[in-house]
Design a protein around this motif. Structure first.
Motif, short mmCIF file in Angstrom:
data_model
loop_
_atom_site.label_atom_id
_atom_site.label_comp_id
_atom_site.label_asym_id
_atom_site.label_seq_id
_atom_site.Cartn_x
_atom_site.Cartn_y
_atom_site.Cartn_z
N ASP A 37 0.77 -1.36 -0.10
CA ASP A 37 -0.03 0.11 -0.08
C ASP A 37 0.92 1.20 0.03
O ASP A 37 0.57 2.13 -0.77
CB ASP A 37 -1.08 -0.21 1.35
N ASN A 41 0.75 3.75 -2.94
CA ASN A 41 0.56 5.42 -2.70
C ASN A 41 1.41 6.53 -3.16
O ASN A 41 1.07 7.40 -3.62
CB ASN A 41 0.33 5.57 -1.05
N TYR A 47 -6.09 3.03 -4.54
CA TYR A 47 -6.49 1.56 -3.68
C TYR A 47 -5.83 0.50 -4.60
O TYR A 47 -5.39 0.73 -5.59
CB TYR A 47 -7.89 1.47 -3.95
N THR A 49 -6.17 -4.11 -4.59
CA THR A 49 -6.38 -5.38 -3.74
C THR A 49 -5.68 -6.35 -4.25
O THR A 49 -5.14 -6.36 -5.64
CB THR A 49 -8.13 -5.73 -4.10
N SER A 78 -6.42 -2.36 0.23
CA SER A 78 -6.75 -1.02 0.92
C SER A 78 -8.10 -0.75 0.37
O SER A 78 -8.66 0.40 0.86
CB SER A 78 -5.72 -0.09 0.32
N LEU A 79 -8.93 -1.43 -0.53
CA LEU A 79 -10.07 -0.93 -0.79
C LEU A 79 -11.13 -1.19 0.18
O LEU A 79 -11.29 -2.48 0.90
CB LEU A 79 -10.92 -1.78 -2.03
N PRO A 80 -11.79 -0.26 0.63
CA PRO A 80 -12.87 -0.43 1.77
C PRO A 80 -14.03 -1.47 1.61
O PRO A 80 -14.12 -1.70 0.50
CB PRO A 80 -13.68 0.99 1.67
N TRP A 125 -16.65 3.03 -10.45
CA TRP A 125 -15.52 3.50 -9.96
C TRP A 125 -15.24 5.17 -9.93
O TRP A 125 -14.29 5.62 -9.08
CB TRP A 125 -14.40 2.89 -10.91
N GLN A 128 -15.82 6.55 -6.74
CA GLN A 128 -14.95 6.35 -5.54
C GLN A 128 -13.67 7.05 -5.88
O GLN A 128 -12.59 6.63 -5.23
CB GLN A 128 -14.81 4.63 -5.73
N ARG A 133 -8.03 1.74 -14.16
CA ARG A 133 -7.81 0.26 -13.37
C ARG A 133 -6.91 -0.55 -14.45
O ARG A 133 -6.76 -0.50 -15.51
CB ARG A 133 -9.01 -0.37 -13.20
#
Length: 260
Positions: A37, A41, A47, A49, A78-80, A125, A128, A133
């Motif tokens: 992560d 970042n 995010y 996964t 890190s995706l909620p 997306w 968000q 992606r």
């Protein structure tokens, strides 16, 4: 992103990304995910996964398949959690990604998918904060029926992201592969989708283990204090879940997916 080449050079100098061997006991699941992560970042990803995808081995009507689509239970990162569940519940069935993802062997950019004029997935997306992606497949020890993949989510528009990813992929993909190998060492069994989803009950698995050892139905029934009809039921159910032709085929398939 400003001065990308300088940023990549700085990241490469960090100890976590050197080629020196790492002892498995020094790594933990949470520590590795946190490092991934932090790395992503710094590259502007909002995010990520790390996921397990089964490739057609379980019948589509099975409870394991339903669970994955209803809850996204095979995903960490890190995706909620709320976003993951909403995606699998309301969006995944409309996403053209799932027609090609089980077969990819190289990074796949979502922008390369053919979608309708109004894409449910793209709109989801965008809400968000994700404009682009990319999905990166990772091999498992048995790559015939299931594999891991990284999903990376970025705020850059598709055209800009394609150029950006082209610049970083030669270095980033090997780094993610390195982390994938360490994650597998830490808990490969726990991430095996066939084990994690508990597609067969413990009793059913025990019956198949004994069957694989060559034990006849009557002896298995005596050992487990079950009826012969009960043993036959478990074998029949397992064959149905896997679509196996016979007991020999079932045992072979369960070996392939790591259940035996």
């Amino acid at each position: 992103m400003q001065d990308m080449e300088h940023l990549i050079l700085q990241l490469k100098k960090q100890p976590a990304f050197q080629d020196a061997s790492v002892l498995a006991f020094e790594c933990t699941w949470d520590k590795l995910l946190h490092e991934i992560d932090d790395l992503l970042n710094q590259l502007g990803f909002v995010y990520f996964t790390y996921s397990v995808l089964t490739r057609g081995q379980i019948n589509s009507s099975s409870e394991a398949h339903k669970q994955r689509w209803n809850e996204g239970s095979d995903i960490v990162g890190s995706l909620p959690d709320a976003v993951i569940k909403n995606y699998y519940k309301d969006v995944a069935h409309h996403d053209p990604l799932w027609e090609v993802l089980p077969r990819i062997t190289a990074p796949l950019l979502a922008s390369s998918l053919i979608s309708g004029q109004s894409s449910v997935a793209d709109n989801f997306w965008l809400k968000q904060g994700v404009s682009s992606r990319v999905y990166i497949p990772m091999k498992s020890k048995s790559n015939r029926y299931w594999f891991h993949y990284f999903s990376l989510f970025h705020k850059l528009p598709a055209a800009e992201f394609e150029s950006f990813f082209s610049n970083v992929s030669e270095w980033l993909v090997p780094m993610l592969t390195r982390y994938h190998e360490l994650l597998q060492v830490v808990c490969e069994q726990e991430q095996n989708p066939y084990i994690k989803s508990e597609i067969l009950s413990p009793t059913c698995q025990q019956v198949i283990v004994m069957t694989a050892q060559g034990m006849p139905v009557k002896r298995i029934a005596d050992k487990l204090a079950l009826t012969e009809e009960g043993i036959t039921y478990h074998i029949t159910r397992a064959k149905k879940v896997f679509g196996a032709k016979n007991k020999t085929h079932l045992v072979s398939m369960m070996h392939e997916v790591g259940l035996l």
